[in-house]
Design a protein around this motif. Structure first.
Motif, PDB file in Angstrom:
ATOM      1  N   GLU A  44    -112.153 -27.395 -11.959  1.00 54.66           N
ATOM      2  CA  GLU A  44    -111.698 -27.674 -13.361  1.00 54.66           C
ATOM      3  C   GLU A  44    -112.310 -27.606 -14.725  1.00 54.66           C
ATOM      4  O   GLU A  44    -112.392 -27.462 -15.510  1.00 54.66           O
ATOM      5  N   ASP A  91    -101.982 -22.678 -14.216  1.00 58.65           N
ATOM      6  CA  ASP A  91    -101.931 -22.877 -15.076  1.00 58.65           C
ATOM      7  C   ASP A  91    -101.151 -21.473 -16.165  1.00 58.65           C
ATOM      8  O   ASP A  91    -101.475 -21.404 -16.581  1.00 58.65           O
ATOM      9  N   ARG A 117    -113.134 -29.362  -6.695  1.00 62.75           N
ATOM     10  CA  ARG A 117    -111.635 -29.618  -7.491  1.00 62.75           C
ATOM     11  C   ARG A 117    -112.722 -30.029  -8.840  1.00 62.75           C
ATOM     12  O   ARG A 117    -112.544 -29.225  -9.745  1.00 62.75           O
ATOM     13  N   TYR A 118    -113.607 -30.323  -8.992  1.00 64.29           N
ATOM     14  CA  TYR A 118    -114.029 -30.629 -10.120  1.00 64.29           C
ATOM     15  C   TYR A 118    -115.280 -29.692 -10.562  1.00 64.29           C
ATOM     16  O   TYR A 118    -114.460 -29.325 -11.220  1.00 64.29           O
ATOM     17  N   ILE A 149    -115.178 -34.886 -17.434  1.00 62.63           N
ATOM     18  CA  ILE A 149    -113.806 -34.852 -16.524  1.00 62.63           C
ATOM     19  C   ILE A 149    -114.320 -35.584 -15.028  1.00 62.63           C
ATOM     20  O   ILE A 149    -115.444 -35.990 -15.253  1.00 62.63           O
ATOM     21  N   LEU A 158    -110.155 -22.010  -7.282  1.00 60.39           N
ATOM     22  CA  LEU A 158    -110.903 -22.004  -8.736  1.00 60.39           C
ATOM     23  C   LEU A 158    -109.712 -20.592  -8.605  1.00 60.39           C
ATOM     24  O   LEU A 158    -108.447 -21.035 -10.165  1.00 60.39           O
ATOM     25  N   ALA A 165    -112.923 -23.268 -15.429  1.00 59.76           N
ATOM     26  CA  ALA A 165    -111.736 -23.084 -16.089  1.00 59.76           C
ATOM     27  C   ALA A 165    -111.286 -23.748 -17.791  1.00 59.76           C
ATOM     28  O   ALA A 165    -111.153 -22.869 -18.077  1.00 59.76           O
ATOM     29  N   ARG A 166    -111.981 -25.239 -17.928  1.00 61.29           N
ATOM     30  CA  ARG A 166    -112.390 -25.625 -19.491  1.00 61.29           C
ATOM     31  C   ARG A 166    -113.839 -24.912 -19.932  1.00 61.29           C
ATOM     32  O   ARG A 166    -113.154 -24.149 -20.949  1.00 61.29           O
ATOM     33  N   ARG A 168    -105.962 -22.825  -8.753  1.00 59.61           N
ATOM     34  CA  ARG A 168    -106.254 -23.501 -10.125  1.00 59.61           C
ATOM     35  C   ARG A 168    -106.200 -22.843 -11.319  1.00 59.61           C
ATOM     36  O   ARG A 168    -104.861 -23.634 -12.353  1.00 59.61           O
TER      37      ARG A 168
END
Length: 306
Positions: A213, A29, A209-210, A284, A22, A216-217, A25
């Motif tokens: 993500e 950004d 990774r899912y 996702i 995480l 993160a969202r 990731r």
């Protein structure tokens, strides 16, 4: 160019399996990463190794770091092998200490994500499991997470909080104490024999990774005061994983059922519904099982001694 240099996310349990994925990731950004616990990662701008229950020390450090967001991943996570008291000290009281430190520090928090666990659902009688499904915790780990959820509810009025309930997930770097990582590592070592528990069980399985993500969202979604399943909505059996790995590695070990790993009350199939997650952050993509297993297999082959 960093797009979010004004955003600092404090991640507890940063150097763990999920936290490390995480952190990278979010750093990619443009987030500023502050980590609590374990070894320091290259992407961190601030780091502290301290007991979660040392509220005074946490308060002082948080006041210095001034996080705008928090993701609380630190927990005692294994369902067996620890004394009962430890689960509650870390998972319940540690969470209370962190939230108290955030309050006492006076930071203007925009979002806090607290990780619970799908283990609270226990042996659910049917799938897909939704957030309103009745909790049926089966061990102290699950009980401590359910107690933590009850505690966190009283903080909903003070902070914008989301509580996640992640289901099973795996990926490169996961400890072999988790069954999917154990299977992949056995194939990478080309073991002659693989000893497992119940083979005919299926579980919701996604890729780390899912999960990264999703977190993160969720950090930037407007929702708060909710409980959210983090899951794929698909059911994967151990036999499917073994078959996929046999195709990747080009051989198949002898699989033996070890009574020490067999759970008498095991439910054959459990998987969750990601509907609420997708309502909050959009759909996702879930990596294919073979893609996830291949990334883990290649990571094992590259490990020292391979």
């Amino acid at each position: 160019m960093a797009r979010r240099s004004d955003k600092t996310v404090l991640i507890t349990g940063l150097s763990g399996f999920t936290g490390a994925h995480l952190a990278h990731r979010l750093a990619s950004d443009g987030w500023r990463i502050a980590g609590l616990g374990g070894r320091r990662l290259d992407c961190e701008v601030a780091h502290l190794e301290a007991d979660l229950n040392d509220t005074a020390r946490l308060t002082e450090w948080i006041r210095e770091v001034e996080p705008t967001h928090v993701i609380h991943l630190a927990a005692l996570a294994h369902v067996t092998g620890s004394d009962a008291l430890s689960y509650y000290r870390v998972n319940v009281l540690g969470t209370e200490s962190l939230l108290t430190a955030l309050q006492d520090s006076g930071v203007a928090l925009q979002k806090a994500i607290i990780a619970s666990s799908a283990n609270i659902y226990g042996n659910a009688p049917s799938s897909p499991i939704v957030e309103s499904s009745e909790p049926r915790p089966m061990n102290h780990y699950a009980l401590s997470k359910l107690a933590m959820e009850a505690l966190v509810r009283k903080w909903f009025a003070r902070f914008p909080i989301l509580v996640t309930r992640p289901f099973n997930y795996t990926g490169p770097g996961q400890s072999e104490s988790f069954v999917f990582a154990k299977i992949v590592a056995a194939f990478a070592r080309r073991q002659d024999e693989l000893r497992l528990g119940n083979l005919d069980v299926s579980r919701d399985l996604s890729d780390v990774r899912y999960v990264a993500e999703a977190y993160a969202r969720l950090l930037e979604c407007e929702s708060e005061g909710q409980f959210v399943n983090v899951c794929s909505g698909r059911s994967v059996s151990l036999l499917q994983v073994i078959d996929a790995m046999a195709g990747i590695a080009g051989y198949r070990p002898q699989v033996q059922v070890d009574p020490a790993f067999v759970r008498a009350d095991e439910v054959k199939e459990l998987y969750g519904s990601p509907a609420r997650l997708y309502e909050l952050v959009g759909n996702i993509a879930v990596p294919d099982l073979s893609e996830t297993l291949l990334s883990m297999y290649e990571r094992n082959l590259q490990a020292p001694g391979k």
